[in-house]
Motif scaffolding. Sequence first.
Motif, PDB file in Angstrom:
ATOM      1  N   ALA A   1       2.674  -1.777  -1.763  1.00  0.00           N
ATOM      2  CA  ALA A   1       4.093  -1.743  -1.394  1.00  0.00           C
ATOM      3  C   ALA A   1       4.509  -0.457  -0.672  1.00  0.00           C
ATOM      4  N   PRO A   2       4.250   0.746  -1.224  1.00  0.00           N
ATOM      5  CA  PRO A   2       4.687   1.929  -0.477  1.00  0.00           C
ATOM      6  C   PRO A   2       3.984   2.074   0.872  1.00  0.00           C
ATOM      7  N   GLY A   3       2.670   1.819   0.911  1.00  0.00           N
ATOM      8  CA  GLY A   3       1.938   1.945   2.168  1.00  0.00           C
ATOM      9  C   GLY A   3       2.373   0.931   3.205  1.00  0.00           C
ATOM     10  N   THR A   4       2.584  -0.308   2.796  1.00  0.00           N
ATOM     11  CA  THR A   4       2.997  -1.345   3.734  1.00  0.00           C
ATOM     12  C   THR A   4       4.448  -1.157   4.150  1.00  0.00           C
ATOM     13  N   ALA A   5       5.295  -0.685   3.230  1.00  0.00           N
ATOM     14  CA  ALA A   5       6.689  -0.390   3.596  1.00  0.00           C
ATOM     15  C   ALA A   5       6.742   0.671   4.695  1.00  0.00           C
ATOM     16  N   LEU A   6       5.868   1.676   4.604  1.00  0.00           N
ATOM     17  CA  LEU A   6       5.802   2.693   5.653  1.00  0.00           C
ATOM     18  C   LEU A   6       5.269   2.101   6.955  1.00  0.00           C
ATOM     19  N   ALA A   7       4.263   1.238   6.858  1.00  0.00           N
ATOM     20  CA  ALA A   7       3.629   0.688   8.060  1.00  0.00           C
ATOM     21  C   ALA A   7       4.581  -0.203   8.852  1.00  0.00           C
TER      22      ALA A   7
END
Length: 433
Positions: free
Chosen positions: A142-148
């Motif tokens: 979630a945090p990594g994909t939200a940033l991406a």
Amino acid sequence: MADPWLALEFGADPDERIAQVGAAHEAFLSGGTNPERVRDVVHRSWRRSVGALLDPEGTPPVELTGDDLESYRAAHPLARVLPLFRDLLGGIATDGAHLMAVCDAYGRLLWVEGHPGVLRRAEGMNFVPGARWDEAHAGTNAPGTALAVDHSVQIFATEHFSRPVQRWTCAAAPIHDPATGRLLGAVDITGGDHLANPQSLALVRATARAAEAWLAGPPGQGGSVEPDAVTVTALGRDEAELRVAGRRIRLGRRHSELLVLLLQHPEGRTGEQLGLDLYGDDRLHPVTLRAELSRLRRILGPELLDSRPYRLRPVVRADFRTVVELLERGEVAGALDAYPGSLLPASDAPGVTRLRRLLDGQLRAAVLAAGDPALLAAWTATSAGADDLAAWQALARALPPGTPRRPLAVARVQQLTREYGLSGATWLQRPGN
């Protein structure tokens, strides 16, 4: 599905969904096929994870520890919002079933808080402060994909790319600087399958918006942004965004280039100089340029753009100037955090091209001179640093043997060496060896 960022449709059976997506994940890893009944945001993230040469059994690297971590997060803008995060998510962080996490724009976890028992379980997948949870290092989460994707998102169980993370479900939302619009990081809640509901996604969305409002508040009450500030965002995007009088205005290509050139020359430019900066020669009829500047003045307002020479009033700020100022103060980590990508990358205007090369070169030189693994990893994660052989070599040398990131860096060096038609076997030797 009404909201594609939600993991489960209303009434869906969580166990059945875990099995379906788990089977699709295994099939995807085996043959790279397009998985059925997998959300598009997840499928695209899986593809990015494979492109980053990630091991689906691996865990993210821990890049910052001890004093380095303390000093880094103390200086981060989101440190000012930590009390707000704790106020809004404090119950979740202590209920024995969830964690609250905050990361920077590169996916480095700054704070991870919750019940000690849940924290211990999360340590097994390196979900700890200082670890790198962007997609390039942790895969779909979630945090990594939200940033991406720069959007709030929920990632459910087997939607995670890394198998050790598939026992967890998380929801995260990105947070932006209210003055410049640049990405500061993300706020996340992580727990069990029960988090796959609309309430958890709404909660992190509301928390992110509250954090941005707090940062934009009056000085002394959390914020530091002047209410009349005029800001320009031109890094990592082909068309600049202007924020003026509470409005967000997306500028066209030519106005973006003009604004950047005027910001770079606060002393002002004549029409002839701007023509050379834009077109590389003086064959353009000056009437055309004056018409473009007239339209730009209508957008900005006559109080912001002077003529004879053409120049902007000093109240206009820009993200690329912020990067330069941070570099001039020796704050390389801060400059990297403020750098989402190259300046107007699609522009071929000679003046913009020169400025883009200068800015990228200054940032690259500062990172290489520092020799810090975290800074080198952040630079190689940018579009300008992705194919930078010297930076990848420096990163591979700087990472201690046995760290998870080092084999990936070595593999990237070997790949770029082949692509550039080079050869050499001594680059990996450390100085003095």
